[in-house]
Scaffold this active site. Structure first.
Site, short mmCIF file in Angstrom:
data_model
loop_
_atom_site.label_atom_id
_atom_site.label_comp_id
_atom_site.label_asym_id
_atom_site.label_seq_id
_atom_site.Cartn_x
_atom_site.Cartn_y
_atom_site.Cartn_z
N HIS A 146 1.86 15.62 3.91
CA HIS A 146 1.86 16.42 5.33
C HIS A 146 0.64 17.31 5.01
O HIS A 146 0.03 17.41 6.26
CB HIS A 146 3.12 17.21 5.49
CG HIS A 146 4.19 16.39 5.94
ND1 HIS A 146 5.48 16.79 5.90
CD2 HIS A 146 4.19 15.30 6.88
CE1 HIS A 146 6.37 15.95 6.71
NE2 HIS A 146 5.42 15.13 7.08
N ARG A 182 1.83 4.68 19.17
CA ARG A 182 3.30 4.86 18.64
C ARG A 182 3.96 5.20 19.51
O ARG A 182 4.01 6.35 20.22
CB ARG A 182 3.20 5.90 17.35
CG ARG A 182 2.14 5.90 16.29
CD ARG A 182 2.53 6.61 15.38
NE ARG A 182 1.56 6.99 14.31
CZ ARG A 182 0.23 7.60 14.30
NH1 ARG A 182 0.31 8.45 15.38
NH2 ARG A 182 -0.52 7.84 13.26
N ARG A 216 1.97 -0.33 19.70
CA ARG A 216 2.86 -0.81 18.90
C ARG A 216 4.29 -0.55 19.43
O ARG A 216 4.86 0.53 19.84
CB ARG A 216 2.79 -0.10 17.39
CG ARG A 216 3.61 -0.63 16.55
CD ARG A 216 3.54 0.23 15.14
NE ARG A 216 4.17 1.42 15.34
CZ ARG A 216 3.93 2.48 14.43
NH1 ARG A 216 3.27 2.26 13.15
NH2 ARG A 216 4.36 3.55 14.31
N GLU A 269 1.49 -4.94 6.90
CA GLU A 269 1.87 -3.79 6.09
C GLU A 269 2.75 -4.16 4.85
O GLU A 269 3.09 -3.26 4.11
CB GLU A 269 3.11 -2.69 7.17
CG GLU A 269 2.26 -2.32 8.41
CD GLU A 269 3.41 -1.67 9.42
OE1 GLU A 269 3.49 -0.48 9.49
OE2 GLU A 269 4.03 -2.58 10.15
N ASN A 293 -0.77 2.82 5.01
CA ASN A 293 0.26 3.64 4.55
C ASN A 293 1.15 2.62 3.88
O ASN A 293 1.59 3.00 2.80
CB ASN A 293 0.78 4.57 5.32
CG ASN A 293 -0.39 5.61 5.90
OD1 ASN A 293 -1.66 5.47 5.67
ND2 ASN A 293 0.08 6.42 7.02
N ASP A 294 1.74 1.92 4.60
CA ASP A 294 2.92 1.39 4.05
C ASP A 294 2.51 0.00 3.21
O ASP A 294 3.25 -0.41 2.40
CB ASP A 294 3.70 0.28 5.51
CG ASP A 294 4.93 1.52 5.89
OD1 ASP A 294 5.54 2.00 5.02
OD2 ASP A 294 5.00 1.69 7.16
N ARG A 345 6.21 6.22 0.16
CA ARG A 345 5.17 7.07 0.47
C ARG A 345 5.51 8.29 0.94
O ARG A 345 4.70 9.16 1.15
CB ARG A 345 4.19 6.12 1.87
CG ARG A 345 5.11 6.05 2.93
CD ARG A 345 4.16 5.49 4.04
NE ARG A 345 4.86 5.19 5.26
CZ ARG A 345 4.55 5.79 6.28
NH1 ARG A 345 3.59 6.65 6.17
NH2 ARG A 345 5.03 5.55 7.39
N CYS A 379 -5.37 0.78 10.80
CA CYS A 379 -4.64 1.91 11.71
C CYS A 379 -4.17 2.88 10.81
O CYS A 379 -3.56 3.85 11.40
CB CYS A 379 -3.91 1.56 12.88
SG CYS A 379 -2.36 0.54 12.30
#
Length: 560
Positions: free
Chosen positions: A184, A286, A322, A417, A440-441, A451, A488
């Site tokens: 974060h 998103r 998405r 992903e 990320n995934d 993650r 992305c």
């Protein structure tokens, strides 16, 4: 002079004296209250409510990703299960301070044991507990220091409430001893363009007043720098400021190879800032914001209005939407509220949508209607692309692309992903119009490291050669089929890694709008041949840190 290494966020460099984050309040003692249970309970209720409202107010002031994080924190503060834990201790006659401390600590242990999204919320819980106890004691909550002059903030990590409202006129840079590139703190620092180095473990020994240079581009904190080092850092900061104020151009390499730079957006309202910062379109929109704040799915009409607002902001530009990515860290009661032992490996993404296909069909209907409605725009319609999250098989690709095209959506793709979709990219891209890699995934599933779990944050690094090899597979499949391959995930916002990704075959990069300037500037210093050479250097490494170092060495002017 000493150098401390961590993970840099962006390309910035800053210097100044250190001010350390205040230590947490001492834990209250286990003591009986002198007040009645009712009076003590009322006191605690007031404190918790006041803290929740303060967090909401901070979120509203900060906006963006910070608002979402702080609103979630406020919800944690008033969680009914946590309230029951506090009440049980108050009923036993404990003081409000101890009841909050002990209940929150117990709840924290439960969240850590659960792992995943809930495990990551344990750190947020600590911050809420500190704020409630401070209010009960009538003292200021631990937070950002104020030494009376600009400073470099050093902390173990930052609570979202503190990061969201940093005074950027005073905080020159940020150094944390914990956290990774997708924490974060890192995400919010990137969003606010704060010069930051995270995960610099050696910073724990720094003391107030020490002079440092924070070099995010190199991921280095220089302690007690020389006058020459300070002068060089100042020159670099001035040059970067001048580059940021230069006219915005489309993303491209030094040899003229086009690399469109797109924005990741969570709500239509962020479109204006993205355009101002030079976004050439949207690489990831998103749609979860329409669903997460509701107990029931939004109507087709509600969705259509939001999509029209988005598309209208990008006439003539590509907008990649998405469809709903729910499950795992974003459970929805009307989609999938069944308990799962490991939700990150459960019914999430496209799997969840197939189990509730009416929600997917309504979303595709709204997107198709919004696309048709904006085609009458005088400025020209946006180029709408639609993709499915968490696609892991060729059959899922075939299912989604066929269904989306049935609704008249002409450009349909999938997110890569999970390793299976990367390894099957050659077959997937025979069917899909494009692929977009969510780093990320992909990193999470490749390294088997949640993650959102701090205990394995060191594994969550997209520089790992295993992740880069999978990205190379997708890039090669894209070239073979003449299909676009976008990035992305957070990796696209790392300027040097962006060069590597292009070298691996990425044709577009999408990121937080504030990262666009640094990535644009870095791409312009390398040709496509350079990018491929730098990528090969990273691929040859054994681990993430070595890959980053190899890429830095290969990208240096003398290495060309």
């Amino acid at each position: 002079m000493t150098e401390l290494r961590g993970v840099g966020i962006g390309l910035g460099v800053a210097q100044g004296p250190i001010a350390r984050m205040a230590e947490p309040l001492p834990a209250p003692k286990d003591a009986k209250s002198e007040l009645s249970v009712d009076d003590e309970t009322a006191r605690v209720r007031e404190a918790i409510g006041a803290v929740a409202r303060e967090l909401e107010a901070r979120g509203a002031q900060a906006g963006g990703a910070a608002r979402d994080v702080l609103e979630a924190q406020a919800m944690i503060a008033e969680d009914p299960t946590l309230e029951a834990e506090v009440d049980s201790r108050l009923a036993a006659g404990k003081t409000g301070e101890f009841a909050v401390h002990d209940a929150f600590a117990s709840f924290r242990e439960q969240l850590v044991a659960l792992g995943g999204y809930l495990g990551e919320r344990a750190a947020d819980l600590d911050d809420v507990a500190q704020r409630v106890i401070a209010r009960l004691r009538g003292v200021a909550a631990p937070g950002i220091p104020d030494p009376g002059h600009p400073f470099v903030l050093v902390a173990k990590d930052l609570a979202p409430a503190d990061t969201a409202l940093l005074d950027l006129d005073k905080v020159l840079a940020l150094v944390t001893t914990e956290g990774g590139p997708t924490s974060h703190t890192a995400i919010l620092a990137r969003e606010k363009s704060i010069v930051a180095v995270v995960g610099a473990a050696g910073a724990k020994d720094l003391v107030d007043g020490q002079s440092v240079i924070v070099d995010a581009a190199a991921g280095v904190v220089t302690v007690d720098p020389t006058a020459d080092e300070k002068a060089r850092a100042a020159n670099r900061a001035e040059a970067r400021a001048a580059a940021a104020s230069a006219p915005i151009t489309d993303g491209a390499l030094a040899d003229g190879t086009k690399v469109p730079l797109l924005a990741n957006l969570g709500k239509p309202g962020g479109a204006g800032e993205a355009v101002e910062l030079g976004a050439e379109g949207v690489g990831l929109f998103r749609t979860e914001f329409l669903f997460l704040s509701s107990s029931s799915a939004p109507t087709v009409e509600e969705q259509r209005a939001a999509y029209i607002e988005l598309l209208s902001a990008f006439p003539g530009k590509k907008v990649v939407v998405r469809v709903l990515d729910a499950g795992a860290d974003k459970p929805l009661p009307f989609l999938n509220d069944a308990h799962e032992e490991n939700p990150a490996l459960g019914l999430r993404g496209l799997r969840a949508l197939r189990a509730s296909e009416d929600i997917l069909r309504e979303q595709l209907t709204a997107l198709a209607e919004a696309d048709a409605a904006t085609r009458a725009s005088d400025a020209g319609p946006a180029d709408l692309w639609v993709m499915a999250p968490m696609v892991s098989t060729v059959e899922e690709t075939r299912y989604f692309t066929a269904l989306a095209k049935d609704y008249g959506l002409k450009t349909t793709g999938v997110m890569v992903e999970v390793p299976s979709s990367a390894l099957l990219a050659d077959r997937i891209l025979e069917i899909a119009d494009f692929a977009s890699i969510g780093t990320n995934d992909l990193t999470q599933y490749t390294l088997a490291a949640d993650r959102l779990l701090g205990s394995v944050a060191s594994f969550q690094d997209p520089w790992h050669p295993a992740v880069l090899r999978l990205i190379r597979e997708v890039g090669a499949a894209g070239r073979a089929h003449g299909k676009p391959v976008g990035i992305c995930g957070e990796a696209a916002a790392d300027p040097l890694l962006a060069v590597v990704l292009v070298g691996l075959g990425a044709t577009t990069l999408s990121m937080a709008p504030t990262a666009l300037a640094d990535v644009r500037a870095t791409l312009l210093t390398h040709s496509l041949d350079d990018a491929r050479r730098i990528a090969e250097a990273a691929l040859a490494a054994d681990d993430a840190a070595s890959a980053r170092e190899a890429a830095q060495a290969a990208s240096a002017p003398s290495a060309a």
